[in-house]
Enzyme design. Structure first.
Site, PDB file in Angstrom:
ATOM      1  N   HIS A 121      25.575   0.386  50.138  1.00  5.73           N
ATOM      2  CA  HIS A 121      25.267  -0.554  48.939  1.00  5.73           C
ATOM      3  C   HIS A 121      24.360  -1.511  48.771  1.00  5.73           C
ATOM      4  O   HIS A 121      25.512  -2.278  49.143  1.00  5.73           O
ATOM      5  CB  HIS A 121      26.577  -0.130  48.056  1.00  5.73           C
ATOM      6  CG  HIS A 121      26.737  -0.548  46.637  1.00  5.73           C
ATOM      7  ND1 HIS A 121      26.763  -1.288  45.951  1.00  5.73           N
ATOM      8  CD2 HIS A 121      25.990   0.172  46.020  1.00  5.73           C
ATOM      9  CE1 HIS A 121      26.823  -1.745  45.609  1.00  5.73           C
ATOM     10  NE2 HIS A 121      26.171  -0.980  44.971  1.00  5.73           N
ATOM     11  N   HIS A 176      19.939  -6.964  41.690  1.00  2.00           N
ATOM     12  CA  HIS A 176      20.907  -6.259  40.718  1.00  2.00           C
ATOM     13  C   HIS A 176      20.651  -6.515  39.641  1.00  2.00           C
ATOM     14  O   HIS A 176      20.673  -5.599  38.452  1.00  2.00           O
ATOM     15  CB  HIS A 176      22.804  -6.478  40.955  1.00  2.00           C
ATOM     16  CG  HIS A 176      23.168  -5.416  40.254  1.00  2.00           C
ATOM     17  ND1 HIS A 176      24.062  -6.231  39.605  1.00  2.00           N
ATOM     18  CD2 HIS A 176      23.467  -3.797  40.786  1.00  2.00           C
ATOM     19  CE1 HIS A 176      24.394  -4.282  38.478  1.00  2.00           C
ATOM     20  NE2 HIS A 176      24.169  -3.635  39.599  1.00  2.00           N
TER      21      HIS A 176
HETATM   22  O1  G3P Z   1      23.754   3.644  42.331  1.00  2.00           O
HETATM   23  C1  G3P Z   1      25.410   3.090  42.602  1.00  2.00           C
HETATM   24  C2  G3P Z   1      25.474   2.144  42.254  1.00  2.00           C
HETATM   25  O2  G3P Z   1      24.663   0.551  43.154  1.00  2.00           O
HETATM   26  C3  G3P Z   1      25.700   1.953  40.520  1.00  2.00           C
HETATM   27  O3  G3P Z   1      26.305   0.314  40.002  1.00  2.00           O
HETATM   28  O4  G3P Z   1      25.779  -1.995  39.312  1.00  2.00           O
HETATM   29  O5  G3P Z   1      26.448  -1.021  41.919  1.00  2.00           O
HETATM   30  O6  G3P Z   1      23.772  -0.878  41.053  1.00  2.00           O
HETATM   31  P1  G3P Z   1      26.072  -0.476  40.693  1.00  2.00           P
HETATM   32 MG    MG Z   2      22.834   0.194  42.306  1.00  2.00          MG
END
Ligand code: G3P
Ligand code: MG
Length: 239
Positions: free
Chosen positions: A6, A48
């Site tokens: 992630h 992000h």
């Molecule tokens: O794509 C999974 C996750 O990244 C979604 O939430 O806020 O971490 O981008 P966020």
């Molecule tokens: Mg994400």
């Protein structure tokens, strides 16, 4: 269990930087997840938030800054001194890093707040440029963006992101014509997700950082977890 890093290996490296993706690329995992926004001069940048405050020493919205302006800031020091000077990467720079690996690339289009007209075409163009369309997954909380991607390139895998419970996931997914569901860990063990799995949908879960959660999801039969804790999860599912 398939593992996606992630924002790269974000438990140990500053999220969404080349350092974080380079670290992720060294693990035998299924893929990486990253977030894209569009700069003022319409360059795809990997970050992000809509703003650069939290993860850099600068200020302002990504959409109001050119790539050259965005590149002037340091996206590593907030995480640790040894990452000082990490620049914001473009999508192309991240794709180059994975060009000779087998990892899948989950590009999350961050049009949740700003629309960034035409971002879907630009993402597809970049994936085609690096011949990485076949191993890409394009996801978004913005399901209009998912629809546009599918219309432009029906062969690319898409995933609808869900941060909340929906009551009839299979019906919704059929309507949306997305290929997979990416669901929040908070809801992954609830009935609608079990129903979607029974109906044969691909389900990946974010952001799973605890081993007990990952094991519970493995028994449920989810297809992948998206995690900050790459090494921990690789070790857990090694055998
Ligand atoms: O794509 C999974 C996750 O990244 C979604 O939430 O806020 O971490 O981008 P966020
Ligand atoms: Mg994400």
């Amino acid at each position: 269990m398939k593992i996606y890093a992630h924002r790269g290996y974000s438990a140990r490296y500053p999220e969404n930087t080349l350092a974080s993706f380079r670290a992720a690329a060294s693990y035998p995992i299924e893929g990486v997840e990253l977030d894209v926004h569009l700069s003022k001069d319409r360059e795809l940048v990997v970050i992000h938030d809509e703003t650069i405050q939290r993860t850099s020493n600068g200020n302002g919205f990504v959409k109001d800054l050119t790539l050259q302006q965005l590149k002037q800031y340091d996206y590593g020091s907030w995480f640790g001194k040894k990452f000082k000077g990490e620049p914001i990467p473009t999508l192309g720079e991240v794709l180059q890093l994975f060009q000779h690996t087998k990892h899948r690339i989950n590009v999350e289009i961050k049009t949740d707040r700003f629309v960034y007209g035409g971002i879907e075409e630009l993402v597809l163009k970049e994936l085609i440029k690096y011949s990485m369309l076949e191993r890409a997954i394009i996801s978004s909380f913005d399901h209009e963006a998912i629809k546009r991607v599918k219309k432009l390139k029906p062969e690319v895998e898409t995933a609808a992101l869900f941060s909340n419970i929906i009551l009839q996931p299979s019906e919704y997914m059929k309507h949306l014509q997305a290929d997979a569901m990416h669901v929040s860990g908070y809801y992954a063990l609830r009935k609608p997700v079990r129903m979607a799995l029974e109906d044969g949908f691909i389900v990946r879960v974010y952001t799973v950082n605890r081993e007990d959660h990952a094991l519970a999801l493995a028994s449920l039969g989810v297809h992948a977890i998206i995690t900050n804790e790459v090494e921990k999860m690789v070790t857990l599912f090694q055998n």
